[in-house]
Design an enzyme around this catalytic site. Structure first.
Site, PDB file in Angstrom:
ATOM      1  N   GLU A 115      34.002  34.854  46.092  1.00 54.72           N
ATOM      2  CA  GLU A 115      33.294  34.856  44.800  1.00 54.72           C
ATOM      3  C   GLU A 115      33.858  33.793  43.857  1.00 54.72           C
ATOM      4  O   GLU A 115      33.127  33.199  43.066  1.00 54.72           O
ATOM      5  CB  GLU A 115      33.352  36.242  44.148  1.00 54.72           C
ATOM      6  CG  GLU A 115      32.682  37.364  44.955  1.00 54.72           C
ATOM      7  CD  GLU A 115      31.232  37.080  45.333  1.00 54.72           C
ATOM      8  OE1 GLU A 115      30.585  36.255  44.672  1.00 54.72           O
ATOM      9  OE2 GLU A 115      30.749  37.676  46.319  1.00 54.72           O
ATOM     10  N   HIS A 144      26.649  29.400  49.740  1.00 57.98           N
ATOM     11  CA  HIS A 144      26.804  29.875  51.118  1.00 57.98           C
ATOM     12  C   HIS A 144      26.504  28.720  52.080  1.00 57.98           C
ATOM     13  O   HIS A 144      25.699  27.846  51.753  1.00 57.98           O
ATOM     14  CB  HIS A 144      25.846  31.038  51.382  1.00 57.98           C
ATOM     15  CG  HIS A 144      26.169  32.259  50.565  1.00 57.98           C
ATOM     16  ND1 HIS A 144      25.206  33.008  49.922  1.00 57.98           N
ATOM     17  CD2 HIS A 144      27.353  32.847  50.289  1.00 57.98           C
ATOM     18  CE1 HIS A 144      25.801  34.012  49.288  1.00 57.98           C
ATOM     19  NE2 HIS A 144      27.092  33.940  49.487  1.00 57.98           N
ATOM     20  N   HIS A 163      32.141  30.630  44.561  1.00 59.07           N
ATOM     21  CA  HIS A 163      30.869  30.523  43.824  1.00 59.07           C
ATOM     22  C   HIS A 163      31.117  30.162  42.358  1.00 59.07           C
ATOM     23  O   HIS A 163      30.408  29.350  41.780  1.00 59.07           O
ATOM     24  CB  HIS A 163      30.119  31.862  43.840  1.00 59.07           C
ATOM     25  CG  HIS A 163      29.479  32.225  45.141  1.00 59.07           C
ATOM     26  ND1 HIS A 163      28.689  31.350  45.860  1.00 59.07           N
ATOM     27  CD2 HIS A 163      29.482  33.397  45.839  1.00 59.07           C
ATOM     28  CE1 HIS A 163      28.228  31.977  46.951  1.00 59.07           C
ATOM     29  NE2 HIS A 163      28.705  33.212  46.963  1.00 59.07           N
TER      30      HIS A 163
HETATM   31 ZN    ZN Z   1      28.459  34.772  48.284  1.00 57.34          ZN
END
Ligand code: ZN
Ligand code: CA
Length: 403
Positions: free
Chosen positions: A227, A236, A230
């Site tokens: 996370e 992804h 991100h």
């Molecule tokens: Zn993810």
């Protein structure tokens, strides 16, 4: 169905199936649909990512720089069991620092072809020691809530509705540890200048840290590593469009990948005609078990460094961390040995004396007084763990280890 962040036409995936562990892509689409300035921000992130992919932006830093990043962990629990311990939180922060700095001890499990593909980021995560008012904090807040699965509602970031408000986004990475519905492990918002109170990271306590409520196979702290990827702009490996082989994560050194990998795959696992090496299922941005989730590539690290130097740069100018050792504090005070089995020696570099308090990992004052240079701070009667020396010199972390 094609998902494009920059498109005006946004479809919400009907495939939020049992196997979805991370909701970042869906949350992003949801927010784009209702928030015009966020849509523009995501468009900017896409074009920045594309420029990076095409080599039009050089993001390689000349030297390994340390990026100190302040974190606040908001523990939001319905049941006491999920009021997780400071030790569990410290273990999670250690895991972040390990994996962001190519210090994983399980690197030998990376297939040979990718053994050399990782890189130290220099990102060092610290629990904040100053709250938004400038007062001492352990970097952890605790709130009891009556709302079931609060992480899956719009309440987790709202004090009025049973959650906890974020600390100022420019100066803290906000992490809410709270129950999510189903088998979802977490989500994060991608970097933007569109400031919203939900911005940050949400993790289920079953997938947070490596002890306490953390459950196998997600108990090596790697959900937060994913996370945090991100949070600093990574996607992804399959891009936004799972099931195709045409959507990119903008990283040239990650292979094309059709869909998420689960569990622990064998090498090679081929998709998208990616012979002979196949999917990089050991990438932190895939969905493999923690024990098989092992690396960020050089491109991924370079891109995160680009983001921390641009849209997230305010984190590096945060007043939220003072106890980092090598900076302001250590130029005025030396504490040794640290870790210590009980007695810490305090030496000042200028003649001085200062009122001090020692706080424990829960932020409670356990000792106070005045120290002068050459004095000793005796914590022998306390339990092992992390303590904080709070004085006019700032905050110094003290590690007590009697064993
Ligand atoms: Zn993810
Ligand atoms: Ca790629």
């Amino acid at each position: 169905m094609k998902f494009i962040f920059t498109s005006f036409l946004v479809f919400i995936s009907p495939f939020l199936g049992a196997q979805n562990l991370c909701l970042t892509a869906e949350k992003t689409l949801e927010r784009i649909a209702t928030n015009e300035s966020y849509r523009i921000e995501m468009q900017r992130l896409d074009s920045l990512s594309m420029s990076f992919k095409e080599g039009r932006i050089s993001s390689e830093s000349r030297d390994v720089k340390q990026y100190n990043i302040p974190v606040v962990v908001h523990v939001l629990y319905e049941y006491e069991e999920n009021n997780i311990s400071p030790e569990q939180i410290h273990a999670q922060i250690d895991a972040l620092n390990r994996d962001f700095n190519w210090e994983q001890s399980d690197k030998d499990k990376i297939p040979g072809i990718w053994q050399g593909i990782g890189k130290e980021s220099g990102f060092r995560f610290h629990l904040a020691d100053k709250d938004p008012n400038g007062d001492f904090t352990t970097g952890i807040t605790r709130t009891k809530t009556s709302i079931k699965g609060i992480g899956s509602t719009d309440f987790y970031y709202n004090k009025q509705r049973g959650g906890i408000n974020p600390w100022p986004l420019p100066h803290y990475v906000n992490i809410w540890v709270c129950a999510l519905e189903g088998n979802l492990l977490g989500f994060s918002y991608l970097p933007s200048n569109s400031v919203e109170p939900n911005d940050g990271i949400v993790i289920d306590p079953r997938a947070f840290g490596s002890i306490g409520t953390a459950q196998s196979p997600y108990n090596l702290g790697r959900t937060l590593v994913h996370e945090m990827g991100h949070y600093f702009g990574l996607r992804h490996p399959w891009g936004n469009e799972e099931g195709s082989c045409t959507d990119s994560d903008y990283m040239n050194d990650t292979p094309w990948q059709r869909e998420a990998n689960f569990g622990c795959k064998n090498f090679p696992t081929i998709s998208c005609s990616s012979e002979p090496d196949g999917d990089m299922f050991v990438n932190f941005m895939d969905y493999s078990n923690d024990s098989c989730s092992l690396l960020f590539t050089k491109d991924q690290v370079n891109f995160m460094q680009l983001i921390i130097r641009t849209s997230k740069v305010t984190l590096l100018h945060s007043p939220a961390i003072t106890g980092m050792g090598e900076e302001s504090i250590n130029s005025r005070i030396a504490i040794y040995p640290n870790p210590s089995s009980g007695v810490f020696q305090a030496d000042f570099f200028e003649d001085n004396s200062t009122p001090f308090e020692v706080k424990d990992a829960l932020g409670r004052t356990v000792q106070s007084g005045i120290i002068e240079s050459g004095n000793k701070i005796d914590l022998t009667r306390f339990d092992d763990g992390m303590y904080f020396l709070v004085s006019s010199f700032g905050v110094q972390k003290l590690m007590l280890k009697k064993g």
